[in-house]
Motif scaffolding. Structure first.
Motif, PDB file in Angstrom:
ATOM      1  N   ALA A 168      42.475  -0.043 -63.224  1.00  0.00           N
ATOM      2  CA  ALA A 168      42.527  -1.223 -62.356  1.00  0.00           C
ATOM      3  C   ALA A 168      43.834  -1.249 -61.568  1.00  0.00           C
ATOM      4  O   ALA A 168      43.842  -1.542 -60.368  1.00  0.00           O
ATOM      5  CB  ALA A 168      42.375  -2.495 -63.193  1.00  0.00           C
ATOM      6  N   TYR A 219      37.220  -6.757 -61.413  1.00  0.00           N
ATOM      7  CA  TYR A 219      38.653  -6.711 -61.159  1.00  0.00           C
ATOM      8  C   TYR A 219      38.926  -6.476 -59.676  1.00  0.00           C
ATOM      9  O   TYR A 219      39.837  -7.088 -59.091  1.00  0.00           O
ATOM     10  CB  TYR A 219      39.300  -5.606 -61.999  1.00  0.00           C
ATOM     11  CG  TYR A 219      39.221  -5.851 -63.486  1.00  0.00           C
ATOM     12  CD1 TYR A 219      40.216  -6.557 -64.155  1.00  0.00           C
ATOM     13  CD2 TYR A 219      38.136  -5.373 -64.229  1.00  0.00           C
ATOM     14  CE1 TYR A 219      40.142  -6.776 -65.527  1.00  0.00           C
ATOM     15  CE2 TYR A 219      38.052  -5.592 -65.592  1.00  0.00           C
ATOM     16  CZ  TYR A 219      39.055  -6.298 -66.240  1.00  0.00           C
ATOM     17  OH  TYR A 219      38.970  -6.518 -67.596  1.00  0.00           O
ATOM     18  N   THR A 226      46.121  -7.251 -66.725  1.00  0.00           N
ATOM     19  CA  THR A 226      44.677  -7.315 -66.970  1.00  0.00           C
ATOM     20  C   THR A 226      44.387  -7.619 -68.435  1.00  0.00           C
ATOM     21  O   THR A 226      43.270  -7.435 -68.892  1.00  0.00           O
ATOM     22  CB  THR A 226      44.006  -5.986 -66.575  1.00  0.00           C
ATOM     23  OG1 THR A 226      44.604  -4.910 -67.315  1.00  0.00           O
ATOM     24  CG2 THR A 226      44.160  -5.728 -65.085  1.00  0.00           C
ATOM     25  N   ASP A 272      38.001  -9.848 -66.059  1.00  0.00           N
ATOM     26  CA  ASP A 272      36.673  -9.665 -65.477  1.00  0.00           C
ATOM     27  C   ASP A 272      36.002 -10.999 -65.153  1.00  0.00           C
ATOM     28  O   ASP A 272      34.937 -11.033 -64.538  1.00  0.00           O
ATOM     29  CB  ASP A 272      35.793  -8.839 -66.408  1.00  0.00           C
ATOM     30  CG  ASP A 272      35.681  -9.445 -67.799  1.00  0.00           C
ATOM     31  OD1 ASP A 272      36.411 -10.430 -68.095  1.00  0.00           O
ATOM     32  OD2 ASP A 272      34.891  -8.932 -68.604  1.00  0.00           O
ATOM     33  N   TRP A 319      40.939 -14.946 -61.993  1.00  0.00           N
ATOM     34  CA  TRP A 319      42.266 -14.475 -61.612  1.00  0.00           C
ATOM     35  C   TRP A 319      43.152 -15.677 -61.332  1.00  0.00           C
ATOM     36  O   TRP A 319      42.676 -16.762 -61.005  1.00  0.00           O
ATOM     37  CB  TRP A 319      42.211 -13.552 -60.394  1.00  0.00           C
ATOM     38  CG  TRP A 319      41.831 -14.222 -59.093  1.00  0.00           C
ATOM     39  CD1 TRP A 319      40.566 -14.420 -58.605  1.00  0.00           C
ATOM     40  CD2 TRP A 319      42.733 -14.798 -58.140  1.00  0.00           C
ATOM     41  NE1 TRP A 319      40.619 -15.064 -57.399  1.00  0.00           N
ATOM     42  CE2 TRP A 319      41.937 -15.310 -57.078  1.00  0.00           C
ATOM     43  CE3 TRP A 319      44.114 -14.925 -58.059  1.00  0.00           C
ATOM     44  CZ2 TRP A 319      42.494 -15.958 -55.967  1.00  0.00           C
ATOM     45  CZ3 TRP A 319      44.681 -15.553 -56.950  1.00  0.00           C
ATOM     46  CH2 TRP A 319      43.863 -16.061 -55.926  1.00  0.00           C
TER      47      TRP A 319
END
Length: 279
Positions: A92, A115, A179, A223, A226
């Motif tokens: 990612a 992502y 992440t 996933d 954000w």
């Protein structure tokens, strides 16, 4: 100029100076490894327990054929999960760098697609200007180094809200992509180390002074969602990082020098009555 290379010693990452191979500094993340993490022991045990309960028949069958193999399989539950998450994070991060540099990114694996979508949403919502990406922060003053994700310029209004049309005041931010399941406080230590380094060194070995920052922010991407979060990197936070830097010295060097050879030694071969009766 020569590029910076990294080496590993006793599980820790070190950065080698591009022109003087005798100068080797520990990596920021290795220094952060000095933080106590008591929760990891419980999490590790939970991962093993869940694997055992969810795979009872399989584990029993494996243990009948190879007990040691079954033990090894169970004991590696947390390690395998961590590696899987790290692999996703690394892939990612690679995509994020390409996107922030304006490169075209086509189709990706299904597990990476959320992502990518969320990072694109971040770029549309913030409209940041990329100043640097994936360079090395280098400190001769405190002897550490580390690769940071990005230096961004973002525009904020008087309330500190992002203005994607760039109508606000520009702010230079040290930025980091995460992440992981959550954002953790040690990201402040990490980013304060980068921001307070003496120099930044690009992939070709070119060096320039580290700029003065208006702040720092972590982009947390999962996933499912954000968020761009401000991070404190003031002198107090950096001071805490420097404590860990000293602890790293203690752990890797000084602790091996404080116990000397025995001045006097003795041993006993006396066999007690209890020992004789047990034979």
């Amino acid at each position: 100029m020569p590029r910076i290379r990294t080496i590993y010693r006793s599980g820790s990452r070190f950065y080698v100076h591009p022109t003087d191979r005798e100068i080797v500094h520990p990596g920021v993340t290795s220094i952060l490894g000095m933080l106590p993490k008591p929760f990891l022991q419980m999490w590790n045990a939970k991962m093993v327990a869940e694997l055992a309960v969810d795979s009872l028949d399989f584990i029993e069958s494996m243990a009948e054929r190879d007990r040691a193999g079954a033990v090894q399989y169970l004991s590696g539950a947390a390690r395998r999960y961590t590696k899987m998450r790290a692999d996703i994070g690394s892939e990612a991060h690679d995509i994020f760098e390409r996107l922030i540099r304006g490169e075209h990114v086509g189709r990706v694996r299904a597990d990476l697609e959320p992502y990518v979508r969320h990072f694109r949403e971040f770029m549309a919502a913030v409209n940041p200007e990329l100043v640097r990406a994936e360079d090395v922060a280098w400190s001769d003053t405190h002897e550490y180094a580390g690769s940071f994700d990005a230096i961004l310029r973002v525009w904020l209004d008087e309330r500190g809200k992002v203005t994607p049309d760039r109508s606000g005041t520009p702010h230079l931010l040290m930025a980091d992509w995460k992440t992981s399941k959550a954002t953790y406080p040690d990201v402040a230590l990490q980013m304060s180390a980068y921001a307070n380094a003496d120099f930044l060194i690009d992939p070709d070995g070119n060096r320039e002074p580290m700029p003065t920052f208006d702040g720092a922010a972590v982009l947390h991407i999962t996933d499912e969602t954000w968020a761009l979060k401000p991070v404190v990197i003031d002198d107090w936070v950096f001071g805490q990082f420097l404590h860990l830097r000293e602890t790293f010295n203690w752990d890797r060097t000084l602790s091996k020098t404080v116990i000397g050879k025995a001045l006097v030694k003795g041993s006993s071969t006396l066999e007690t009555g209890t020992q004789r009766r047990a034979m």
